[in-house]
Design a protein around this motif. Sequence first.
Motif, PDB file in Angstrom:
ATOM      1  N   CYS A   1      29.388   0.249 -98.210  1.00 12.39           N
ATOM      2  CA  CYS A   1      28.360   0.471 -97.192  1.00 12.39           C
ATOM      3  C   CYS A   1      28.910   1.239 -95.996  1.00 12.39           C
ATOM      4  O   CYS A   1      30.010   0.970 -95.516  1.00 12.39           O
ATOM      5  CB  CYS A   1      27.788  -0.868 -96.741  1.00 12.39           C
ATOM      6  SG  CYS A   1      26.351  -0.635 -95.698  1.00 12.39           S
TER       7      CYS A   1
ATOM      8  N   LYS B   1      22.965   0.489 -87.804  1.00 13.57           N
ATOM      9  CA  LYS B   1      21.753   0.218 -88.601  1.00 13.57           C
ATOM     10  C   LYS B   1      20.525   0.807 -87.933  1.00 13.57           C
ATOM     11  O   LYS B   1      20.514   1.013 -86.723  1.00 13.57           O
ATOM     12  CB  LYS B   1      21.619  -1.310 -88.715  1.00 13.57           C
ATOM     13  CG  LYS B   1      20.533  -1.770 -89.627  1.00 13.57           C
ATOM     14  CD  LYS B   1      20.686  -3.232 -89.937  1.00 13.57           C
ATOM     15  CE  LYS B   1      21.222  -3.411 -91.343  1.00 13.57           C
ATOM     16  NZ  LYS B   1      21.575  -4.769 -91.652  1.00 13.57           N
TER      17      LYS B   1
ATOM     18  N   PHE C   1      29.292  -8.918 -96.989  1.00 12.23           N
ATOM     19  CA  PHE C   1      29.048  -8.267 -98.287  1.00 12.23           C
ATOM     20  C   PHE C   1      29.466  -6.792 -98.252  1.00 12.23           C
ATOM     21  O   PHE C   1      30.182  -6.318 -99.134  1.00 12.23           O
ATOM     22  CB  PHE C   1      27.558  -8.416 -98.620  1.00 12.23           C
ATOM     23  CG  PHE C   1      27.091  -7.619 -99.800  1.00 12.23           C
ATOM     24  CD1 PHE C   1      27.450  -7.984-101.092  1.00 12.23           C
ATOM     25  CD2 PHE C   1      26.272  -6.505 -99.629  1.00 12.23           C
ATOM     26  CE1 PHE C   1      27.007  -7.247-102.179  1.00 12.23           C
ATOM     27  CE2 PHE C   1      25.830  -5.764-100.709  1.00 12.23           C
ATOM     28  CZ  PHE C   1      26.198  -6.137-101.988  1.00 12.23           C
TER      29      PHE C   1
ATOM     30  N   ASN D   1      27.443   1.214 -93.077  1.00 10.99           N
ATOM     31  CA  ASN D   1      27.061   0.582 -91.800  1.00 10.99           C
ATOM     32  C   ASN D   1      28.064  -0.439 -91.274  1.00 10.99           C
ATOM     33  O   ASN D   1      28.304  -0.516 -90.087  1.00 10.99           O
ATOM     34  CB  ASN D   1      25.691  -0.089 -91.932  1.00 10.99           C
ATOM     35  CG  ASN D   1      24.566   0.887 -91.629  1.00 10.99           C
ATOM     36  OD1 ASN D   1      24.822   2.050 -91.380  1.00 10.99           O
ATOM     37  ND2 ASN D   1      23.343   0.405 -91.664  1.00 10.99           N
ATOM     38  N   LEU D   2      28.577  -1.270 -92.164  1.00  9.13           N
ATOM     39  CA  LEU D   2      29.532  -2.322 -91.799  1.00  9.13           C
ATOM     40  C   LEU D   2      29.082  -3.150 -90.590  1.00  9.13           C
ATOM     41  O   LEU D   2      29.753  -3.218 -89.552  1.00  9.13           O
ATOM     42  CB  LEU D   2      30.922  -1.714 -91.567  1.00  9.13           C
ATOM     43  CG  LEU D   2      31.478  -0.955 -92.773  1.00  9.13           C
ATOM     44  CD1 LEU D   2      32.852  -0.364 -92.479  1.00  9.13           C
ATOM     45  CD2 LEU D   2      31.560  -1.825 -94.024  1.00  9.13           C
ATOM     46  N   CYS D   3      27.946  -3.774 -90.732  1.00 12.24           N
ATOM     47  CA  CYS D   3      27.400  -4.650 -89.686  1.00 12.24           C
ATOM     48  C   CYS D   3      28.334  -5.846 -89.491  1.00 12.24           C
ATOM     49  O   CYS D   3      28.901  -6.352 -90.461  1.00 12.24           O
ATOM     50  CB  CYS D   3      26.031  -5.164 -90.099  1.00 12.24           C
ATOM     51  SG  CYS D   3      24.917  -3.858 -90.621  1.00 12.24           S
TER      52      CYS D   3
ATOM     53  N   PHE E   1      27.830  -8.940 -88.881  1.00 11.21           N
ATOM     54  CA  PHE E   1      27.479 -10.247 -89.455  1.00 11.21           C
ATOM     55  C   PHE E   1      27.569 -10.240 -90.980  1.00 11.21           C
ATOM     56  O   PHE E   1      27.328 -11.252 -91.621  1.00 11.21           O
ATOM     57  CB  PHE E   1      26.062 -10.667 -89.031  1.00 11.21           C
ATOM     58  CG  PHE E   1      25.036  -9.606 -89.292  1.00 11.21           C
ATOM     59  CD1 PHE E   1      24.585  -9.362 -90.563  1.00 11.21           C
ATOM     60  CD2 PHE E   1      24.538  -8.851 -88.242  1.00 11.21           C
ATOM     61  CE1 PHE E   1      23.667  -8.368 -90.804  1.00 11.21           C
ATOM     62  CE2 PHE E   1      23.611  -7.858 -88.473  1.00 11.21           C
ATOM     63  CZ  PHE E   1      23.173  -7.617 -89.762  1.00 11.21           C
ATOM     64  N   CYS E   2      27.900  -9.089 -91.569  1.00 11.50           N
ATOM     65  CA  CYS E   2      27.795  -8.954 -93.026  1.00 11.50           C
ATOM     66  C   CYS E   2      29.163  -9.022 -93.682  1.00 11.50           C
ATOM     67  O   CYS E   2      30.038  -8.205 -93.401  1.00 11.50           O
ATOM     68  CB  CYS E   2      27.107  -7.637 -93.367  1.00 11.50           C
ATOM     69  SG  CYS E   2      26.968  -7.350 -95.139  1.00 11.50           S
TER      70      CYS E   2
HETATM   71  S1  SF4 Z   1      23.900  -5.846 -93.751  1.00 15.09           S
HETATM   72 FE1  SF4 Z   1      25.747  -5.377 -94.976  1.00 15.09          FE
HETATM   73  S2  SF4 Z   1      24.977  -4.203 -96.727  1.00 15.09           S
HETATM   74 FE2  SF4 Z   1      23.341  -4.189 -95.174  1.00 15.09          FE
HETATM   75  S3  SF4 Z   1      23.660  -2.327 -93.972  1.00 15.09           S
HETATM   76 FE3  SF4 Z   1      24.812  -3.968 -92.916  1.00 15.09          FE
HETATM   77  S4  SF4 Z   1      26.878  -3.880 -93.791  1.00 15.09           S
HETATM   78 FE4  SF4 Z   1      25.552  -2.712 -95.153  1.00 15.09          FE
END
Ligand code: SF4
Length: 361
Positions: free
Chosen positions: A69, A194, A78, A71-73, A75-76
């Motif tokens: 991904c 995001k 995954f 984005n690498l949020c 809170f994530c």
């Molecule tokens: S929540 Fe996780 S999978 Fe979704 S955009 Fe963010 S980093 Fe990517």
Amino acid sequence: MIKFSDKNLSPIYEKIRENSRLDFEDGLKLFRSNDLIGLGSLASLVREKLHNKKVYYVFNQHVNYSNICLNLCKFCAFGKPPGDPEAYALNIEEIVKKLKENPSPIQEIHIVGGLHPTLPYDFYLELLKTLKREFPQAQLKAFTCVEIDHLAKISSKGIEEVLKDLKEAGLSCLPGGGAEVFSERIRKKLCPNKITGKRWLEIARTAHKLGIPTNATMLYGHIETYEERLEHLIALRKLQDETGGFLCFIPLPFLPQKSYLKKEVAPTTGFEDLKMMAVARLMLDNIPHLKAYWIFLGIKLAQVALHFGANDLHGTVYEEKISDFSGGETKKALSRKEIERIIREAGFEPVERDALYNPLS
Ligand code: SF4
């Protein structure tokens, strides 16, 4: 007559009896109340009116095609950067093989993944077309609004065109993820890469107008305030007044265990999870279904949530990676027999449904 230990709930009870819409201030009173049984009783009144004793579930499987991904949020747990030892991407053949390993016929295939930097637009269309061909009875619930935005970028198309292409390839509905909390403050801190809440709502609106129903989620229990939760709920309610396209709302408790926030944020408590469920049922008077997502809540709490406004237990699942990576401890699949027992023991009547909430005989 319900007896409340919190006197602030009595005027809200009157409003619910009169079918009057609850406002922001009512929502704050609900969130600030510790009369959990009172909140559950109010939410149960609404769910009984809408669904009587029915609790829905779907015979489904999840496909998380890739966790790579852009984005690498924060809170994530995954999403992984390209080259990470835990990063993976499945090809279409592998996805079909995995789906065929589990019991069939599947009614719904739930497909979400990260924002992969190099997978081409055609991969997504081909994936839907192949799954439709291999599993003709299954409805494809695929891609969050965040992924739809990504597909628009990589194809240089507008979101309307992307959604039309996906629909033609076999898409039935969108799963509703990526909404997180719409607040700009939160998004800047936790997921600055995001799409904004405004863009998420715009994509959901476009899908609804094209006849593609969607679900909506909210990720709670991190750094958001009750006010920000309410703004999120009211924004969804407003869009639903306009389009009527949301099928279901899914409150998702944040699982901090493996995220970047693990040192700063403690996991939600059962008390907070049940309160969130009840408040969602009461505020979202125009979204028909409310899901107790057992994969994040745990099976036992999801069962109790049926007495706090929830009328949907998601599905049998199989192969779900997001909670695995996030440190979720719940088992990974339920059989029809198990899910129906959970519903019956809580005093409700199980109804097997399709992805669009049509009951199956
Ligand atoms: S929540 Fe996780 S999978 Fe979704 S955009 Fe963010 S980093 Fe990517």
